[in-house]
Design an enzyme around this catalytic site. Sequence first.
Site: not given
Ligand SMILES: *Cc1c(COP(=O)(O)O)cnc(C)c1O
Length: 354
Positions: A36, A129
């Site tokens: 990201k 979510r």
């Molecule tokens: C952003 C995201 C992650 C990564 O999360 P971190 O806390 O940065 O490790 C994993 N899975 C989904 C679905 C996400 O949106």
Amino acid sequence: MTYPKIIINKNKLKENVEILVDICKRQGISPGGVTKVFSGNSELVNILIEGGIEFLADSRIENLELFKDIPLPKLMLRLPMLSEVEKIVEYADMSLNSELLTIKKLSEVALEKEKVHKIILMIDLGDLREGIFEEVEVYELIKDIIELKGIKLVGLGTNLTCHGGVIPTNDNLKRLSEIKENIEEKFKLNIEILSGGNSSSLHLLEKDDMPAQINQLRLGESLILGRETAYGNQIKGTHSDVFQLITELIEIREKPSIPIGEIGLDAFGRKPTFKDKGKRKRGICAIGKQDIDIEDLITVDKNINIIGQSSDHLILDLTDSKDEYKLGDKIKFDLNYGGILKLMTSKYVCKEIE
Ligand SMILES: *Cc1c(COP(=O)(O)O)cnc(C)c1O
């Protein structure tokens, strides 16, 4: 080189990745690298690959499109928009899903392209979510999914600690294994992947308390900042300063700490309040709310205080610093994850990989 600038330390990033890959692999977990904050930068992705990451994951299909020549499986993290299904099938090998209509459309497009698109079905274990909340609905949905010729259901997944702050535990993740076993029995299917969450699930590996069937994690913040995100603990040997921000001072002046005149609203419609500390040496850096929120900045010189910001100005109190800052000097900041994301996305911030 122009400022503001975000500096990314390659070696530190690689060390973080290696440590986390090792933690995961020792316990039978396939580590995915969440990209990201890379804003589509392939040089940074290559560091993840060198460090042993096994697949790439991003929430924006535009980023995965930029990685199309990188020979690693790609997972679309955010549930696909109906309007982007074409691109999902084109640029992602796999996506997280919870809506039958979207999955049907993915199947149609995959068949047109003579592909099979893999999906991981998301189960909401309480964070509220994305994902299916009621277990019975999971089985109903799978009845329909297995009829779709363009889709292969390869896994179940969950995401915690993103909205509700719910911490992954052996208890809540074990529900994922139970649902998997029920599906395998009911539908005579083999579910290969149990995707047990993000960086907030790492604490379970440390405590040796991860349910045995969980075999995948999707890691973002832990690779970038070296911390698990359930409790915010730094992981041994990792770096929290892979990404740093450098800004330039455009004014340094002694001024009172309370504005002069009747106080109305600030640039963002809020009524500001001030504490009288007498005259202070104030510095302005050329960066603003357009690029970063001050909550996301951490001063490296601990004697500098952040006073405030507007769209394009960051105001600092330099009075207590041991350094004699001059006009044009650079001020360095550590960052939290949200800040790195915003800075990497801003076209006004120079990115330098060192
Ligand atoms: C952003 C995201 C992650 C990564 O999360 P971190 O806390 O940065 O490790 C994993 N899975 C989904 C679905 C996400 O949106």
